[in-house]
Scaffold this motif. Structure first.
Motif, PDB file in Angstrom:
ATOM      1  N   LEU A 173       0.817  -1.213   0.000  1.00  0.00           N
ATOM      2  CA  LEU A 173       0.000   0.000   0.000  1.00  0.00           C
ATOM      3  C   LEU A 173       0.848   1.259   0.000  1.00  0.00           C
ATOM      4  CD1 LEU A 173      -2.674  -1.154   2.589  1.00  0.00           C
ATOM      5  CD2 LEU A 173      -3.148  -0.555   0.209  1.00  0.00           C
ATOM      6  N   ASP A 174       0.429   2.202  -0.829  1.00  0.00           N
ATOM      7  CA  ASP A 174       1.030   3.533  -0.871  1.00  0.00           C
ATOM      8  C   ASP A 174       0.932   4.152   0.524  1.00  0.00           C
ATOM      9  OD1 ASP A 174       1.465   6.290  -1.207  1.00  0.00           O
ATOM     10  OD2 ASP A 174       0.601   6.284  -3.216  1.00  0.00           O
ATOM     11  N   PRO A 175       2.070   4.594   1.098  1.00  0.00           N
ATOM     12  CA  PRO A 175       1.988   5.208   2.438  1.00  0.00           C
ATOM     13  C   PRO A 175       1.062   6.417   2.471  1.00  0.00           C
ATOM     14  CG  PRO A 175       4.244   5.329   1.537  1.00  0.00           C
ATOM     15  CD  PRO A 175       3.436   4.487   0.601  1.00  0.00           C
ATOM     16  N   GLY A 176       0.848   7.054   1.324  1.00  0.00           N
ATOM     17  CA  GLY A 176      -0.063   8.197   1.248  1.00  0.00           C
ATOM     18  C   GLY A 176      -1.516   7.837   1.470  1.00  0.00           C
ATOM     19  N   LEU A 182      -2.665   3.896  10.937  1.00  0.00           N
ATOM     20  CA  LEU A 182      -1.965   4.551  12.039  1.00  0.00           C
ATOM     21  C   LEU A 182      -2.926   5.397  12.873  1.00  0.00           C
ATOM     22  CD1 LEU A 182       1.047   5.736   9.828  1.00  0.00           C
ATOM     23  CD2 LEU A 182       0.938   3.678  11.275  1.00  0.00           C
ATOM     24  N   GLY A 183      -4.215   5.211  12.619  1.00  0.00           N
ATOM     25  CA  GLY A 183      -5.212   5.977  13.379  1.00  0.00           C
ATOM     26  C   GLY A 183      -5.373   7.395  12.884  1.00  0.00           C
ATOM     27  N   GLN A 184      -4.809   7.692  11.701  1.00  0.00           N
ATOM     28  CA  GLN A 184      -4.915   9.048  11.163  1.00  0.00           C
ATOM     29  C   GLN A 184      -5.401   9.020   9.716  1.00  0.00           C
ATOM     30  OE1 GLN A 184      -0.781  10.211  11.939  1.00  0.00           O
ATOM     31  NE2 GLN A 184      -1.498  11.546  13.596  1.00  0.00           N
ATOM     32  N   PRO A 185      -6.651   8.628   9.510  1.00  0.00           N
ATOM     33  CA  PRO A 185      -7.169   8.600   8.133  1.00  0.00           C
ATOM     34  C   PRO A 185      -7.106   9.984   7.496  1.00  0.00           C
ATOM     35  CG  PRO A 185      -8.958   8.380   9.731  1.00  0.00           C
ATOM     36  CD  PRO A 185      -7.678   8.260  10.503  1.00  0.00           C
ATOM     37  N   SER A 186      -6.811  10.008   6.205  1.00  0.00           N
ATOM     38  CA  SER A 186      -6.582  11.283   5.507  1.00  0.00           C
ATOM     39  C   SER A 186      -7.871  12.064   5.282  1.00  0.00           C
ATOM     40  CB  SER A 186      -5.932  11.017   4.151  1.00  0.00           C
ATOM     41  OG  SER A 186      -6.866  10.349   3.301  1.00  0.00           O
ATOM     42  N   GLY A 187      -9.002  11.352   5.294  1.00  0.00           N
ATOM     43  CA  GLY A 187     -10.260  12.016   4.937  1.00  0.00           C
ATOM     44  C   GLY A 187     -10.524  12.000   3.437  1.00  0.00           C
ATOM     45  N   ARG A 188      -9.551  11.557   2.672  1.00  0.00           N
ATOM     46  CA  ARG A 188      -9.736  11.444   1.223  1.00  0.00           C
ATOM     47  C   ARG A 188     -10.103   9.992   0.895  1.00  0.00           C
ATOM     48  NH1 ARG A 188      -4.874  14.075   1.734  1.00  0.00           N
ATOM     49  NH2 ARG A 188      -3.771  12.133   1.263  1.00  0.00           N
ATOM     50  N   GLY A 189     -11.043   9.821  -0.019  1.00  0.00           N
ATOM     51  CA  GLY A 189     -11.473   8.476  -0.381  1.00  0.00           C
ATOM     52  C   GLY A 189     -10.554   7.865  -1.414  1.00  0.00           C
ATOM     53  N   THR A 218     -11.783   2.080   0.699  1.00  0.00           N
ATOM     54  CA  THR A 218     -11.510   3.520   0.782  1.00  0.00           C
ATOM     55  C   THR A 218     -12.180   4.135   2.007  1.00  0.00           C
ATOM     56  OG1 THR A 218     -13.435   3.887  -0.627  1.00  0.00           O
ATOM     57  CG2 THR A 218     -11.272   3.870  -1.717  1.00  0.00           C
ATOM     58  N   ALA A 219     -13.251   3.503   2.477  1.00  0.00           N
ATOM     59  CA  ALA A 219     -13.963   4.026   3.656  1.00  0.00           C
ATOM     60  C   ALA A 219     -13.024   4.169   4.849  1.00  0.00           C
ATOM     61  CB  ALA A 219     -15.137   3.109   4.014  1.00  0.00           C
ATOM     62  N   PHE A 220     -11.996   3.319   4.939  1.00  0.00           N
ATOM     63  CA  PHE A 220     -11.041   3.422   6.047  1.00  0.00           C
ATOM     64  C   PHE A 220     -10.351   4.791   6.029  1.00  0.00           C
ATOM     65  CE2 PHE A 220     -10.072  -1.444   6.545  1.00  0.00           C
ATOM     66  CZ  PHE A 220     -11.385  -1.651   6.928  1.00  0.00           C
ATOM     67  N   GLU A 221      -9.980   5.270   4.834  1.00  0.00           N
ATOM     68  CA  GLU A 221      -9.341   6.583   4.740  1.00  0.00           C
ATOM     69  C   GLU A 221     -10.343   7.723   4.939  1.00  0.00           C
ATOM     70  OE1 GLU A 221      -6.199   6.529   5.474  1.00  0.00           O
ATOM     71  OE2 GLU A 221      -5.501   7.776   3.793  1.00  0.00           O
ATOM     72  N   ILE A 250      -7.875   3.214  -6.233  1.00  0.00           N
ATOM     73  CA  ILE A 250      -9.312   3.225  -5.963  1.00  0.00           C
ATOM     74  C   ILE A 250      -9.701   4.570  -5.387  1.00  0.00           C
ATOM     75  CG2 ILE A 250     -11.207   2.041  -4.766  1.00  0.00           C
ATOM     76  CD1 ILE A 250      -9.709  -0.470  -4.882  1.00  0.00           C
ATOM     77  N   THR A 251     -10.790   5.122  -5.899  1.00  0.00           N
ATOM     78  CA  THR A 251     -11.243   6.418  -5.405  1.00  0.00           C
ATOM     79  C   THR A 251     -12.744   6.373  -5.114  1.00  0.00           C
ATOM     80  OG1 THR A 251     -11.584   7.178  -7.671  1.00  0.00           O
ATOM     81  CG2 THR A 251      -9.506   7.777  -6.642  1.00  0.00           C
ATOM     82  N   THR A 252     -13.129   7.127  -4.096  1.00  0.00           N
ATOM     83  CA  THR A 252     -14.525   7.321  -3.744  1.00  0.00           C
ATOM     84  C   THR A 252     -14.794   8.812  -3.743  1.00  0.00           C
ATOM     85  OG1 THR A 252     -14.669   5.333  -2.387  1.00  0.00           O
ATOM     86  CG2 THR A 252     -16.237   7.094  -1.887  1.00  0.00           C
ATOM     87  N   ARG A 253     -15.782   9.242  -4.524  1.00  0.00           N
ATOM     88  CA  ARG A 253     -16.140  10.662  -4.552  1.00  0.00           C
ATOM     89  C   ARG A 253     -17.367  10.948  -3.702  1.00  0.00           C
ATOM     90  NH1 ARG A 253     -14.865  14.126  -8.487  1.00  0.00           N
ATOM     91  NH2 ARG A 253     -16.985  14.628  -9.109  1.00  0.00           N
ATOM     92  N   ASN A 254     -18.248   9.967  -3.601  1.00  0.00           N
ATOM     93  CA  ASN A 254     -19.555  10.263  -3.025  1.00  0.00           C
ATOM     94  C   ASN A 254     -19.942   9.262  -1.952  1.00  0.00           C
ATOM     95  OD1 ASN A 254     -21.956  11.862  -2.964  1.00  0.00           O
ATOM     96  ND2 ASN A 254     -23.026  10.231  -4.071  1.00  0.00           N
ATOM     97  N   LEU A 255     -19.790   9.665  -0.705  1.00  0.00           N
ATOM     98  CA  LEU A 255     -20.292   8.913   0.444  1.00  0.00           C
ATOM     99  C   LEU A 255     -21.526   9.644   0.924  1.00  0.00           C
ATOM    100  CD1 LEU A 255     -20.307   7.053   2.918  1.00  0.00           C
ATOM    101  CD2 LEU A 255     -18.489   8.454   3.891  1.00  0.00           C
ATOM    102  N   ALA A 256     -22.683   9.025   0.752  1.00  0.00           N
ATOM    103  CA  ALA A 256     -23.941   9.710   1.080  1.00  0.00           C
ATOM    104  C   ALA A 256     -25.033   8.675   1.279  1.00  0.00           C
ATOM    105  CB  ALA A 256     -24.344  10.677  -0.035  1.00  0.00           C
ATOM    106  N   GLY A 257     -25.921   8.946   2.238  1.00  0.00           N
ATOM    107  CA  GLY A 257     -27.080   8.089   2.440  1.00  0.00           C
ATOM    108  C   GLY A 257     -26.724   6.668   2.831  1.00  0.00           C
ATOM    109  N   GLY A 258     -25.519   6.476   3.393  1.00  0.00           N
ATOM    110  CA  GLY A 258     -25.136   5.138   3.821  1.00  0.00           C
ATOM    111  C   GLY A 258     -24.575   4.265   2.715  1.00  0.00           C
TER     112      GLY A 258
END
Lengths: 286, 286
Positions: A173-176, A182-189, A218-221, A250-258
């Motif tokens: 996995l890309d360290p980015g 490490l308990g610090q998800p980037s907030g980016r999907g 991606t939800a982890f990030e 892998i990218t996620t743009r839209n997390l909405a409505g579960g």
């Protein structure tokens, strides 16, 4: 024998590897295949969806007149278990350059009733018959070299639970995109990794079906924990992959409505975009 | 009556519009529906794939216990013709919050044999039952205001051939993706537009299935001409759209081997990403 040659001699090959043996389907009758789902491709005790897709893809490759999945859409119905299963295929349409089929993966409950696990629709063709033209504007993802990336073997297991699949994958996995571990998800999907089979078997269209659904969610990030079950996944195989490791982004743009979408791109060592996929998955918001 | 009120009074409403009448399916028996495919949704004499998807989506919405298509995957088999057709549905699985179904659109050849046009797999749910959480990182596409965009009525028909669908859509293309119509394609695989129904009917989940496949092909901006038939299209409906015009953005990253993908995003007037789709289409290289 020089060490390099020795290492090469022990690499598994396409058609003779654990992945090939564990996806092998046995034709019982026209359109009916038996398979023993291996416990070797489980992640946190669930059978990996990409492995299951490869099993279905293999049965369809036998049932249809064309060899390669160009586009395969899977709706995941119930959770598969390691052990015996049946694949039933139906040829929907046969054309000159494309044919379309349907397949169901079935298992049996304690009373012996059939339970459908996954249903797929797919259109198959012959990748080797495609022209060589490429006018893509897509660029491979920027991932640091594998020795600067991290796998499960590089530290404490980043995901709780037994995951036999980790032993069978070369996943770096890309360290980015590893902040979550490490308990610090980037907030980016985003999730990016080098991907291969641990026994050195090169990629083919079937293992691309595994590659699109083998990274951590991606939800982890995005700061979420827990299971992210796939509702539906569609994969396009665009090119036969060259030998060597793959890069998966892998990218996620839209997390909405579960729910969220996961878009995967898979690139080969020749910088060709060899597969694209999108899945709709459920999330449990904490 | 003030003019504004008069104009509002003549707008078609959801459930009582040409789109609703032309997608209406009549249940003949459990899981069997009759439909007369309208000639009003043809583009260059072919029945639009998004209209056909809406017809199938409507039949499944009747057959399944949940009302809304969350994810629907369609494999296009043969070209549909205006006129009588049959939809056969099968309920694959019924769950608490999601149910999965399959549907086929069939017509008859000159000898009276059934010919399958499209087969779909879909998972349905209830959009109104979803939580309101949105953590999306996606941003709406930047499209100039509608009065700075261009539709078929603003000049010589940009596409040759009779296209009845043009009279039924409010389609205003971003001038930034209109180079192809002036003989100067940008070379970028992008197409953006304001989208609505010409009679003013607001969008709903079924018309979103039309919206994802109603713009000119991105291939035009890549300098290609001619037909770009859909092999497979999967659409995710993520949110019930708010009233008002939609914005549709379509991108192609990978044109290779005679195929391309088209990724569509549909945004509503409340800046919500209401639908995503991806299709695999064939191109004929000139």
């Amino acid at each position: 024998m020089p060490e390099a040659a020795s290492a090469a001699a022990t690499r598994a090959t396409i058609g003779d590897s654990e992945f090939d043996r564990d996806t092998a389907v046995t034709r019982r009758a026209p359109g009916v295949y038996d398979i023993d789902l291996s416990a070797g491709w489980t992640i946190i005790n669930a059978v990996n969806g990409g492995y299951l897709l490869a099993v279905l893809g293999r049965a369809l490759g036998d049932a249809l007149p064309h060899p390669d999945p160009f586009t395969i859409s899977a709706h995941y119905l119930t959770a598969s278990q390691p052990g015996p299963a049946v694949v039933r295929t139906e040829t929907v349409r046969t054309g000159r350059s494309l044919s379309t089929g349907q397949a169901s993966l079935l298992q049996y409950d304690d009373e012996g009733n059939e339970v459908e696990r996954i249903r797929v629709l797919a259109s198959y063709g012959d990748l080797d018959a495609l022209p060589d033209d490429v006018r893509t504007s897509a660029k491979p993802p920027a991932i640091p070299p594998p020795d600067q990336c991290f796998g499960p073997e590089d530290g404490p297991a980043p995901v709780d639970g037994s995951s036999a699949i980790a032993d069978r994958l070369m996943l770096k996995l890309d360290p980015g995109t590893l902040g979550w571990a490490l308990g610090q998800p980037s907030g980016r999907g985003e999730m990016r990794a080098w991907f291969g089979l641990a026994d050195g078997r090169d990629a083919d269209p079937l293992s691309l079906l595994l590659a699109v659904d083998a990274l951590p969610p991606t939800a982890f990030e995005l700061g979420l924990k827990g299971w992210v079950p796939t509702v539906e996944l569609t994969a396009h195989v665009r090119c036969r992959p060259a030998p060597g490791p793959l890069r998966v982004s892998i990218t996620t743009r839209n997390l909405a409505g579960g729910f969220l979408e996961e878009d995967a791109e898979v690139w080969d060592s020749a910088d060709r975009l060899v597969a694209q996929s999108r899945q709709l998955a459920r999330v449990r918001l904490g």
